[in-house]
Scaffold this motif. Structure first.
Motif, short mmCIF file in Angstrom:
data_model
loop_
_atom_site.label_atom_id
_atom_site.label_comp_id
_atom_site.label_asym_id
_atom_site.label_seq_id
_atom_site.Cartn_x
_atom_site.Cartn_y
_atom_site.Cartn_z
N VAL A 134 91.39 42.80 106.87
CA VAL A 134 92.10 43.22 105.71
C VAL A 134 93.61 43.90 105.75
O VAL A 134 94.20 43.75 104.95
N PRO A 135 93.69 44.71 106.68
CA PRO A 135 95.15 45.53 106.75
C PRO A 135 96.20 44.49 106.64
O PRO A 135 97.43 44.70 105.97
N VAL A 136 96.25 43.38 107.52
CA VAL A 136 97.21 42.37 107.80
C VAL A 136 97.42 41.45 106.00
O VAL A 136 98.23 41.36 105.63
N ILE A 137 96.12 40.96 105.63
CA ILE A 137 96.01 40.45 104.43
C ILE A 137 96.59 41.24 103.26
O ILE A 137 97.19 40.69 102.46
N ALA A 138 96.29 42.49 103.28
CA ALA A 138 96.86 43.48 102.22
C ALA A 138 98.15 43.63 102.28
O ALA A 138 98.75 43.67 101.00
N ALA A 139 98.90 43.43 103.39
CA ALA A 139 100.16 43.77 103.37
C ALA A 139 100.82 42.34 102.68
O ALA A 139 101.83 42.47 102.04
N GLY A 140 100.40 41.10 103.03
CA GLY A 140 100.86 40.19 102.43
C GLY A 140 100.46 40.13 100.90
O GLY A 140 101.39 39.45 100.08
N ILE A 197 96.73 47.98 95.47
CA ILE A 197 96.40 47.24 96.68
C ILE A 197 96.60 48.04 97.65
O ILE A 197 95.43 48.00 98.69
N LEU A 198 97.05 48.85 98.02
CA LEU A 198 97.27 50.00 99.11
C LEU A 198 96.05 50.82 99.26
O LEU A 198 95.32 50.86 100.34
N VAL A 199 95.73 51.39 98.06
CA VAL A 199 94.52 52.23 97.87
C VAL A 199 93.29 51.48 98.39
O VAL A 199 92.13 51.76 99.13
N ALA A 200 93.10 50.04 97.53
CA ALA A 200 91.85 49.13 97.98
C ALA A 200 91.76 48.96 99.19
O ALA A 200 90.75 49.00 99.98
N SER A 201 92.90 48.60 100.09
CA SER A 201 92.94 48.21 101.39
C SER A 201 92.39 49.60 102.38
O SER A 201 91.61 49.23 103.32
N ARG A 202 92.75 50.61 101.94
CA ARG A 202 92.22 51.96 102.83
C ARG A 202 90.81 52.09 102.56
O ARG A 202 90.03 52.63 103.62
N VAL A 203 90.43 51.89 101.23
CA VAL A 203 88.86 52.08 101.05
C VAL A 203 88.21 50.95 101.70
O VAL A 203 87.06 51.55 102.18
N LEU A 204 88.82 49.76 101.79
CA LEU A 204 87.81 48.85 102.51
C LEU A 204 87.71 48.94 104.25
O LEU A 204 87.16 48.43 105.03
N TRP A 207 87.51 53.06 108.78
CA TRP A 207 87.79 53.23 110.22
C TRP A 207 89.24 53.78 110.69
O TRP A 207 89.40 54.33 111.46
N GLN A 208 90.18 52.84 109.88
CA GLN A 208 91.47 53.18 109.90
C GLN A 208 91.90 54.77 109.72
O GLN A 208 92.80 55.14 110.58
N GLN A 209 91.58 55.20 108.79
CA GLN A 209 91.83 56.52 108.31
C GLN A 209 91.01 57.45 109.35
O GLN A 209 91.77 58.33 109.82
#
Length: 214
Positions: A134-140, A197-204, A207-209
Motif C-alpha cells: 500500500v505505501p508504494v502504491i499510494a505514492a504512485g 490518499i495520504l490519510v487513507a494510506s496511513r489508515v490502511l 503498523w507503519q505509524q
C-alpha cells in the motif's frame, strides 16, 4: 476575489464536475492496474511488455487522446465519458509499474511465512502482499491524482465544462480573474486529493505509524 464571490455557484459546479472527471478515472485505473501489476510482478516474462507497454500510453498527448476517443467509442465530442476513459488509460500507465514495484517490495520471508502457515495464493495476496504494498502504491496514486487534476483542464479546449473552462473563458475575454480562480481551484483540489490518499494510506497501514513512534 469579487469576481469569485459573484460566481460562487458557477465555480462550485465546475469544481464538482472537475473532481468527478479526475477521481472516477483514478479509481478505474487503480482497479485495472492492480491485476496488471500483479501479472508483471508474478510472471517475469510479462514485466517488460506490461510495464513498458502501459508506460508508453502516457506519451500520447492528452488532446489527441480526447479527440480520438469519440472515434473509437462512437461517443459525442462533448461526452464526458471520453475524458473518463482517456484519464483511466493515463492512470493505468502510471500505476502498473507502481503496483509491480510495490508487490516486489514485500519481503520474501513474509510471503514464505504466510505460505508455510497454509495461506493460499489469493488470500495471501489480499491479506499480506497487497496491504504491505500500500505505501508504494499510494505514492504512485498521489502522482496520478495530481496529474489527472491537471490533464482534465485540457478538455476545456474541446468545450467540456470543468475548471479548465475558466481558463478558456478568461483568455477569450482577456480577463484574468477567472484564470486565477481556476488555477487556485485546481491547486486546491490537487492538494485535497493528495491529502485524502495520504490519510487513507496511513489508515490502511497502521503498523507503519506504530513503527515510527516505537
Amino acid at each position: 476575489m469579487t469576481w469569485f464571490l459573484g460566481h460562487l455557484s458557477q465555480v462550485g459546479g465546475l469544481l464538482a464536475t472537475h473532481t468527478a472527471l479526475a477521481v472516477i478515472p483514478l479509481l478505474i485505473g487503480l482497479l485495472l492496474a492492480v491485476p496488471l501489476g500483479w501479472l508483471a510482478h508474478r510472471y517475469r516474462w510479462l514485466t517488460a511488455p506490461l510495464v513498458a507497454g502501459t508506460g508508453l500510453l502516457y506519451t500520447i498527448p492528452s488532446l489527441a487522446l480526447f479527440v480520438l476517443m469519440p472515434l473509437v467509442l462512437g461517443t459525442g465530442i462533448l461526452d464526458p465519458i471520453n475524458v473518463v476513459i482517456a484519464l483511466s488509460v493515463y492512470t493505468v500507465a502510471l500505476l502498473v509499474r507502481t503496483v509491480a514495484d510495490g508487490l516486489a517490495s514485500v519481503p520474501d520471508e513474509v510471503v514464505q511465512a504466510a505460505t508455510a502457515m497454509g495461506v493460499g495464493p489469493l488470500r495471501r495476496f489480499f491479506t499480506v502482499e497487497l496491504p504491505l504494498a500500500v505505501p508504494v502504491i499510494a505514492a504512485g496514486l498521489r502522482v496520478a491524482a495530481v496529474s489527472n487534476v491537471s490533464v482534465v483542464s485540457v478538455a476545456a479546449l474541446l468545450g467540456i465544462s470543468q475548471l479548465g473552462s475558466l481558463f478558456t473563458d478568461g483568455f477569450a475575454r482577456d480577463f484574468v480573474d477567472p484564470i486565477v480562480v481556476g488555477i487556485v481551484a485546481c491547486m486546491t483540489l490537487a492538494l485535497v486529493l493528495d491529502l485524502v490518499i495520504l490519510v487513507a494510506s496511513r489508515v490502511l497501514t497502521p503498523w507503519q505509524q506504530r513503527g515510527r513512534t516505537a
